[in-house]
Scaffold this active site. Sequence first.
Site, PDB file in Angstrom:
ATOM      1  CG  ASP A   1      -1.839   1.193   1.278  1.00 32.49           C
ATOM      2  OD1 ASP A   1      -2.487   1.503   0.255  1.00 32.49           O
ATOM      3  OD2 ASP A   1      -1.911   1.820   2.349  1.00 32.49           O
TER       4      ASP A   1
ATOM      5  NE  ARG B   1     -11.668  11.120 -11.254  1.00 28.09           N
ATOM      6  CZ  ARG B   1     -12.549  10.820 -10.294  1.00 28.09           C
ATOM      7  NH1 ARG B   1     -13.767  10.463 -10.600  1.00 28.09           N
ATOM      8  NH2 ARG B   1     -12.217  10.890  -9.025  1.00 28.09           N
ATOM      9  CE  LYS B   2     -11.897   2.675 -12.832  1.00 25.88           C
ATOM     10  NZ  LYS B   2     -12.536   1.416 -13.299  1.00 25.88           N
TER      11      LYS B   2
END
Length: 103
Positions: free
Chosen positions: A21, A66-67
């Site tokens: 992450d 937007r990804k």
Amino acid sequence: TAPYNGPPGFVHGGVIALVFDELLGVVGVVRGVGAMPGTLAVRYRRPTPLGRRVDLRAWRDRVEGRKVFIRGDMRGDDEVTAEAEGVFIRVAFLEGMPVGPPA
């Protein structure tokens, strides 16, 4: 050390997910992509050794509107132990933010 221990002698899977992450998010920042995590998929290929060198790689795979798709892998003892793909969503207020501590 012990706080990162999962099965005896190996890193806990939750710690591996936490590392991915952070790593994938940093790649977005360094590449100037202001994005927030939407999903994070981790594939555990084999146990990651605890107390030995672990190498990490990450890269921006592609952008679709937007990804932002960011991938990475983790290697212990010269073998891939885990892989991850994050889908980050571009957010206008994060675009162009400076990298590093404030001046």
